[in-house]
Design a protein around this motif. Structure first.
Motif, mmCIF file in Angstrom:
data_model
loop_
_atom_site.group_PDB
_atom_site.id
_atom_site.type_symbol
_atom_site.label_atom_id
_atom_site.label_comp_id
_atom_site.label_asym_id
_atom_site.label_seq_id
_atom_site.Cartn_x
_atom_site.Cartn_y
_atom_site.Cartn_z
ATOM 1 N N MET A 16 0.817 -1.222 0.000
ATOM 2 C CA MET A 16 0.000 0.000 0.000
ATOM 3 C C MET A 16 0.845 1.264 0.000
ATOM 4 S SD MET A 16 -3.219 -0.949 2.413
ATOM 5 C CE MET A 16 -2.622 -2.312 3.377
ATOM 6 N N ASP A 35 11.843 3.464 2.758
ATOM 7 C CA ASP A 35 11.672 2.059 3.142
ATOM 8 C C ASP A 35 12.953 1.549 3.767
ATOM 9 O OD1 ASP A 35 9.268 -0.055 2.095
ATOM 10 O OD2 ASP A 35 11.084 -0.982 2.899
ATOM 11 N N ASP A 61 15.230 2.911 8.495
ATOM 12 C CA ASP A 61 14.470 2.084 9.427
ATOM 13 C C ASP A 61 13.758 3.068 10.360
ATOM 14 O OD1 ASP A 61 13.540 0.609 11.579
ATOM 15 O OD2 ASP A 61 15.378 -0.587 11.801
ATOM 16 N N ASN A 88 2.745 4.719 6.731
ATOM 17 C CA ASN A 88 2.233 3.426 6.282
ATOM 18 C C ASN A 88 3.084 2.237 6.740
ATOM 19 O OD1 ASN A 88 1.082 1.445 4.029
ATOM 20 N ND2 ASN A 88 3.294 1.582 3.725
ATOM 21 N N TYR A 153 -0.101 -7.052 17.439
ATOM 22 C CA TYR A 153 -0.363 -6.235 16.237
ATOM 23 C C TYR A 153 -1.568 -5.322 16.473
ATOM 24 C CZ TYR A 153 -1.496 -5.134 11.346
ATOM 25 O OH TYR A 153 -1.784 -4.474 10.169
ATOM 26 N N LYS A 157 -1.877 -1.182 16.518
ATOM 27 C CA LYS A 157 -2.758 -0.459 15.588
ATOM 28 C C LYS A 157 -3.871 0.286 16.325
ATOM 29 C CE LYS A 157 -0.648 -1.445 11.748
ATOM 30 N NZ LYS A 157 -0.064 -0.374 10.926
ATOM 31 N N GLY A 184 -9.013 -3.264 5.541
ATOM 32 C CA GLY A 184 -9.365 -4.664 5.787
ATOM 33 C C GLY A 184 -8.301 -5.528 5.130
ATOM 34 N N ILE A 186 -6.187 -6.485 2.292
ATOM 35 C CA ILE A 186 -5.761 -5.827 1.046
ATOM 36 C C ILE A 186 -4.640 -6.663 0.413
ATOM 37 C CG2 ILE A 186 -4.911 -3.673 0.021
ATOM 38 C CD1 ILE A 186 -7.584 -3.301 1.519
ATOM 39 N N THR A 188 -1.525 -7.377 -0.771
ATOM 40 C CA THR A 188 -0.153 -6.853 -0.722
ATOM 41 C C THR A 188 0.777 -8.009 -0.347
ATOM 42 O OG1 THR A 188 -0.194 -6.424 1.643
ATOM 43 C CG2 THR A 188 -1.024 -4.643 0.219
HETATM 44 N N1 LIG Z 1 -2.332 -5.899 3.833
HETATM 45 C C1 LIG Z 1 -3.324 -5.834 4.680
HETATM 46 O O1 LIG Z 1 -4.281 -6.618 4.540
HETATM 47 C C2 LIG Z 1 -3.338 -4.816 5.805
HETATM 48 C C3 LIG Z 1 -4.522 -4.686 6.539
HETATM 49 C C4 LIG Z 1 -4.604 -3.712 7.534
HETATM 50 C C5 LIG Z 1 -3.522 -2.890 7.793
HETATM 51 N N2 LIG Z 1 -2.360 -3.051 7.085
HETATM 52 C C6 LIG Z 1 -1.275 -2.095 7.384
HETATM 53 O O2 LIG Z 1 -1.027 -1.326 6.219
HETATM 54 C C7 LIG Z 1 0.350 -0.942 6.159
HETATM 55 C C8 LIG Z 1 0.948 -1.398 4.844
HETATM 56 O O3 LIG Z 1 0.814 -2.806 4.768
HETATM 57 P P1 LIG Z 1 1.190 -3.675 3.479
HETATM 58 O O4 LIG Z 1 0.218 -4.795 3.464
HETATM 59 O O5 LIG Z 1 1.364 -2.814 2.311
HETATM 60 O O6 LIG Z 1 2.598 -4.260 4.004
HETATM 61 P P2 LIG Z 1 3.877 -4.778 3.192
HETATM 62 O O7 LIG Z 1 4.603 -5.705 4.119
HETATM 63 O O8 LIG Z 1 3.445 -5.320 1.891
HETATM 64 O O9 LIG Z 1 4.703 -3.430 3.013
HETATM 65 C C9 LIG Z 1 5.206 -2.767 4.162
HETATM 66 C C10 LIG Z 1 6.455 -2.004 3.791
HETATM 67 O O10 LIG Z 1 6.960 -1.413 5.006
HETATM 68 C C11 LIG Z 1 8.364 -1.594 5.027
HETATM 69 N N3 LIG Z 1 8.860 -1.570 6.414
HETATM 70 C C12 LIG Z 1 8.687 -2.524 7.362
HETATM 71 N N4 LIG Z 1 9.327 -2.184 8.476
HETATM 72 C C13 LIG Z 1 9.928 -0.986 8.244
HETATM 73 C C14 LIG Z 1 10.762 -0.135 9.020
HETATM 74 N N5 LIG Z 1 11.117 -0.455 10.278
HETATM 75 N N6 LIG Z 1 11.189 1.030 8.475
HETATM 76 C C15 LIG Z 1 10.859 1.360 7.199
HETATM 77 N N7 LIG Z 1 10.088 0.580 6.415
HETATM 78 C C16 LIG Z 1 9.629 -0.582 6.930
HETATM 79 C C17 LIG Z 1 8.599 -2.940 4.349
HETATM 80 O O11 LIG Z 1 9.928 -3.098 3.887
HETATM 81 C C18 LIG Z 1 7.565 -2.913 3.234
HETATM 82 O O12 LIG Z 1 8.083 -2.369 2.041
HETATM 83 C C19 LIG Z 1 1.001 -1.573 7.388
HETATM 84 O O13 LIG Z 1 1.057 -0.627 8.430
HETATM 85 C C20 LIG Z 1 0.060 -2.704 7.740
HETATM 86 O O14 LIG Z 1 0.154 -3.055 9.086
HETATM 87 C C21 LIG Z 1 -2.246 -3.999 6.106
#
Ligand SMILES: NC(=O)c1ccc[n+]([C@@H]2O[C@H](COP(=O)([O-])OP(=O)(O)OC[C@H]3O[C@@H](n4cnc5c(N)ncnc54)[C@H](O)[C@@H]3O)[C@@H](O)[C@H]2O)c1
Length: 250
Positions: A16, A35, A61, A88, A153, A157, A184, A186, A188
């Motif tokens: 996302m 990232d 980080d 994000n 987690y 959140k 919800g 998504i 990814t």
């Molecule tokens: N995918 C889902 O269904 C979902 C649902 C609800 C919430 N979320 C939240 O949405 C956000 C994005 O999720 P996503 O599914 O795209 O995740 P993802 O794992 O596909 O992407 C997350 C990105 O964050 C980076 N990252 C992780 N730790 C890091 C750090 N310490 N410093 C810098 N970058 C860091 C990762 O390298 C990655 O590129 C997250 O906060 C996740 O918790 C995801």
């Protein structure tokens, strides 16, 4: 008149975050693609630049305050003061509560909650100086509905929701809005890891069949909502939490 804003998207190397960075760039913003994964940050920034946008990759980080400060300074030097922040970046883990060790608990809160604190504190002075800012935080439907093996987690959140509302009350008078999205399921890399790892009690098709919109969500659908919160048009919307979940009961 449209002002060209500088936006920072954390975790923009995939999922996302990548969709948000690309969408904000398409909307004419200059974007910091932050990232922990440098290769992916560079890939996304290069694609945005190749498509005519303006992007800078930042290998950071978000749990490391010095790295965060360096990244924000580099982005400001390249593109000017920051006006939009999309918090994000996040990590997920599935462990029964009784088995969550202190290190796993701490890392979860360090990235998802404290990382958001570090980046937000580093960026806020730019917004205050401009009298304009948009902060969009990533919560999760897990914070609203709860989830087995997700106590750590969900706690992180849930903290994001509380942080969003409280900060919004502090900075509204300075022209800064603070909102959160609660995605919800998504599609990814994070969600695919959970699905492929068998972390959900029923198969994906069965799970989404019960949703009013019976499918998994797309990263671009979340990015569209984030882009709205980041826009000039959303100036009277703050302290809100928007579920983007196909109508899943929470
Ligand atoms: N995918 C889902 O269904 C979902 C649902 C609800 C919430 N979320 C939240 O949405 C956000 C994005 O999720 P996503 O599914 O795209 O995740 P993802 O794992 O596909 O992407 C997350 C990105 O964050 C980076 N990252 C992780 N730790 C890091 C750090 N310490 N410093 C810098 N970058 C860091 C990762 O390298 C990655 O590129 C997250 O906060 C996740 O918790 C995801």
């Amino acid at each position: 008149m449209t002002t060209t804003r500088t936006a920072l998207v954390t975790g923009a190397g995939g999922g996302m975050g990548e969709a948000c960075a690309r969408r904000l760039a398409r909307n004419g913003m200059r974007v910091g693609v932050l990232d922990i994964d440098g290769q992916n940050a560079e890939r996304v920034a290069a694609q945005i630049n190749a498509e005519g946008g303006q992007a800078l990759s930042l290998v950071v980080d978000i749990t490391d305050r010095a790295q965060v400060e360096q990244g924000v300074t580099a982005l400001r030097s390249a593109f000017g003061p920051l006006g939009v922040l999309v918090n994000n970046a996040g990590v997920e883990d599935f462990t029964l509560f009784a088995e969550i060790g202190p290190e796993v608990w701490s890392r979860m809160l360090d990235v998802n909650l404290t990382g958001t604190y570090h980046v937000t504190q580093a960026v806020l002075p730019d917004m205050e100086a401009q009298g304009w800012g948009r902060i969009i935080n990533f919560s999760s439907f897990a914070a609203q509905s709860g989830g087995p093996k997700m106590v750590h987690y969900a706690a992180s959140k849930g903290g994001i929701i509380a942080m969003t509302r409280s900060l919004a009350l502090e900075v509204g008078r300075k022209g800064i809005t603070v909102n959160a999205v609660a995605p919800g399921l998504i599609d990814t890399p994070m969600a695919r890891r959970a699905i492929d790892g068998g972390q959900f009690p029923v198969p994906l098709e069965q799970m989404v069949a019960s949703y009013p919109i019976p499918r998994i969500g797309r990263a671009e659908e979340v990015a569209a909502a984030v882009a709205f919160f980041a826009s000039e048009d959303a100036g009277y919307i703050t302290a809100q939490l928007l579920g983007i979940n196909g109508g899943t009961a929470v």
